[in-house]
Write a protein that holds these residues in place. Structure first.
Motif, PDB file in Angstrom:
ATOM      1  N   ALA A  53       0.830  -1.196   0.000  1.00  0.00           N
ATOM      2  CA  ALA A  53       0.000   0.000   0.000  1.00  0.00           C
ATOM      3  C   ALA A  53       0.865   1.247   0.000  1.00  0.00           C
ATOM      4  O   ALA A  53       1.946   1.245   0.567  1.00  0.00           O
ATOM      5  CB  ALA A  53      -0.889  -0.009   1.235  1.00  0.00           C
TER       6      ALA A  53
ATOM      7  N   LEU B 126      -7.371  -5.140  -2.635  1.00  0.00           N
ATOM      8  CA  LEU B 126      -6.548  -4.351  -1.718  1.00  0.00           C
ATOM      9  C   LEU B 126      -5.073  -4.727  -1.869  1.00  0.00           C
ATOM     10  O   LEU B 126      -4.755  -5.863  -2.205  1.00  0.00           O
ATOM     11  CB  LEU B 126      -6.986  -4.613  -0.271  1.00  0.00           C
ATOM     12  CG  LEU B 126      -8.337  -4.059   0.177  1.00  0.00           C
ATOM     13  CD1 LEU B 126      -8.689  -4.608   1.559  1.00  0.00           C
ATOM     14  CD2 LEU B 126      -8.326  -2.537   0.194  1.00  0.00           C
TER      15      LEU B 126
ATOM     16  N   TYR C  41      -2.763  -4.544   3.346  1.00  0.00           N
ATOM     17  CA  TYR C  41      -4.110  -4.187   3.795  1.00  0.00           C
ATOM     18  C   TYR C  41      -5.017  -5.422   3.819  1.00  0.00           C
ATOM     19  O   TYR C  41      -5.785  -5.650   4.739  1.00  0.00           O
ATOM     20  CB  TYR C  41      -4.728  -3.148   2.856  1.00  0.00           C
ATOM     21  CG  TYR C  41      -4.200  -1.747   3.025  1.00  0.00           C
ATOM     22  CD1 TYR C  41      -3.298  -1.430   4.039  1.00  0.00           C
ATOM     23  CD2 TYR C  41      -4.630  -0.720   2.178  1.00  0.00           C
ATOM     24  CE1 TYR C  41      -2.823  -0.132   4.185  1.00  0.00           C
ATOM     25  CE2 TYR C  41      -4.164   0.586   2.330  1.00  0.00           C
ATOM     26  CZ  TYR C  41      -3.265   0.870   3.324  1.00  0.00           C
ATOM     27  OH  TYR C  41      -2.811   2.148   3.473  1.00  0.00           O
TER      28      TYR C  41
ATOM     29  N   MET D 189      -2.299   0.508  10.475  1.00  0.00           N
ATOM     30  CA  MET D 189      -2.484  -0.237   9.240  1.00  0.00           C
ATOM     31  C   MET D 189      -3.921  -0.745   9.098  1.00  0.00           C
ATOM     32  O   MET D 189      -4.503  -0.694   8.017  1.00  0.00           O
ATOM     33  CB  MET D 189      -1.518  -1.406   9.185  1.00  0.00           C
ATOM     34  CG  MET D 189      -0.991  -1.571   7.798  1.00  0.00           C
ATOM     35  SD  MET D 189       0.499  -2.473   7.697  1.00  0.00           S
ATOM     36  CE  MET D 189       0.068  -4.038   8.376  1.00  0.00           C
TER      37      MET D 189
ATOM     38  N   ARG E 129      -6.155   2.148   8.082  1.00  0.00           N
ATOM     39  CA  ARG E 129      -5.953   2.524   6.670  1.00  0.00           C
ATOM     40  C   ARG E 129      -6.548   1.470   5.735  1.00  0.00           C
ATOM     41  O   ARG E 129      -7.106   1.799   4.690  1.00  0.00           O
ATOM     42  CB  ARG E 129      -4.467   2.696   6.374  1.00  0.00           C
ATOM     43  CG  ARG E 129      -3.921   3.946   7.011  1.00  0.00           C
ATOM     44  CD  ARG E 129      -2.501   4.171   6.592  1.00  0.00           C
ATOM     45  NE  ARG E 129      -1.979   5.368   7.217  1.00  0.00           N
ATOM     46  CZ  ARG E 129      -0.758   5.827   7.035  1.00  0.00           C
ATOM     47  NH1 ARG E 129       0.066   5.180   6.235  1.00  0.00           N
ATOM     48  NH2 ARG E 129      -0.363   6.925   7.624  1.00  0.00           N
ATOM     49  N   ALA E 130      -6.400   0.232   6.148  1.00  0.00           N
ATOM     50  CA  ALA E 130      -6.933  -0.857   5.326  1.00  0.00           C
ATOM     51  C   ALA E 130      -8.459  -0.751   5.247  1.00  0.00           C
ATOM     52  O   ALA E 130      -9.054  -0.894   4.173  1.00  0.00           O
ATOM     53  CB  ALA E 130      -6.523  -2.202   5.902  1.00  0.00           C
TER      54      ALA E 130
END
Ligand SMILES: [Zn+2]
Lengths: 103, 206
Positions: free
Chosen positions: B100, B147, B151, B182, B185-186
């Motif tokens: 990512a 994704l 992620y 993380m 954000r994922a």
């Protein structure tokens, strides 16, 4: 956390919905939610997505997986016996001849 | 006999059984963790056969090293950690590893004052409606595949396998701060994909 900023709320959303935020943070967060419908909408949909993601199915094992695994272990053990039995012994693989490596 | 009691098996008994080379212990590991590991591996490497190999390797590895198992983390975390390493290795070798970007997915959605630039779109779905929920569930399942790898992994560990932050840290070997950032954000990245997908005409969802 600045309780008047939407970006600050959105950044902490996971900690809030996972119950990992402090009491004070929760209070400020829900105060912001009470006056900001945009963040409220984002939160509602975010939670909805999180709930649904939890319902994604896990995979099923193929019926013969255990048998395939047993064969893998067996061939590992046989191949290794020729090459480095002592190494495997030191790793505990062959101690007492595990039954799963027998046919 | 033993099979009837496997539901009650504690982790210690299971480890003991593996050390002694008991067949029931091996079967129990497969039953208990196999499907989850396979689902995890399959979503990471993208191919069912390759995923099965990765899971086999992981189980072989755990049997090889069961003597060294100290119980500081669970068997489940240990297995997932091995699958994680093997899957990442596999993806790197085949040049398919996608990481990512080091940026918050929603960094550009806010004005300098911190307010929303644009109103977050309403999904126009009724979560109470079974049809809507099922459609969204299918959509989410497909979108997870899109994704970036890191992620995808953390979303699966938390949402699908219900691991707490500590267990995620054990699997991915990261700090809890890192894991939390993380994970968020994922989820945001997934939200963004879902938002885009739901804005498309309804026909394309059928
Ligand atoms: Zn707001």
């Amino acid at each position: 956390m600045d309780f008047m900023r939407c970006d600050a709320m959105v950044r902490r959303l996971s900690e809030i919905v996972d119950g990992e935020a402090s009491c004070g943070e929760r209070f400020g967060f829900y105060f912001h939610m009470s006056i900001c419908w945009k963040c409220r909408r984002y939160m509602r949909q975010f939670k909805q997505m999180r709930t649904l993601t939890g319902q994604v199915q896990v995979e099923e094992l193929p019926d013969d997986f255990a048998e395939v695994m047993s064969r893998v272990l067996q061939s590992e053990a046989e191949g290794a016996t020729q090459h480095s039995e002592s190494l495997l012994r030191s790793e505990g693989m062959l101690i007492g001849q595990p039954v799963w490596i027998k046919k | 006999m033993v099979d009837a009691g496997t539901l009650m098996l504690t982790e210690e008994t299971l480890v003991e059984g593996l050390r002694e080379g008991k067949n029931w212990a091996f079967r129990e590991v497969l039953n208990r963790y196999g499907p989850a590991l396979l689902g995890y591996a399959k979503r990471l490497v993208g191919d069912r056969d390759e995923a099965e190999e990765v899971v086999q390797d992981a189980i072989v590895a755990i049997l090889h090293h069961i003597e060294r198992f100290e119980g500081r983390c669970s068997i489940r975390s240990w297995l997932f950690r091995i699958v994680h390493h093997k899957a990442i290795d596999h993806l790197r070798r085949t040049s398919r590893f996608v990481k990512a970007p080091d940026q918050e997915p929603y960094a550009e959605s806010f004005e300098t004052g911190g307010h929303w630039k644009d109103t977050p779109a309403s999904w126009g779905r009724n979560p109470e409606s079974q049809a809507d929920a099922r459609k969204m569930l299918e959509l989410i399942r497909d979108l997870i595949e899109q994704l970036p790898n890191n992620y995808k992994e953390i979303i699966m560990l938390r949402e699908i396998y219900q691991m707490d932050t500590q267990e995620i840290c054990n699997v991915l070997e990261v700090s809890s701060v890192h894991a939390r950032v993380m994970l968020h954000r994922a989820r945001q990245a997934l939200y963004k994909l879902l938002e885009q997908a739901l804005q498309e005409p309804v026909e394309s969802l059928m």
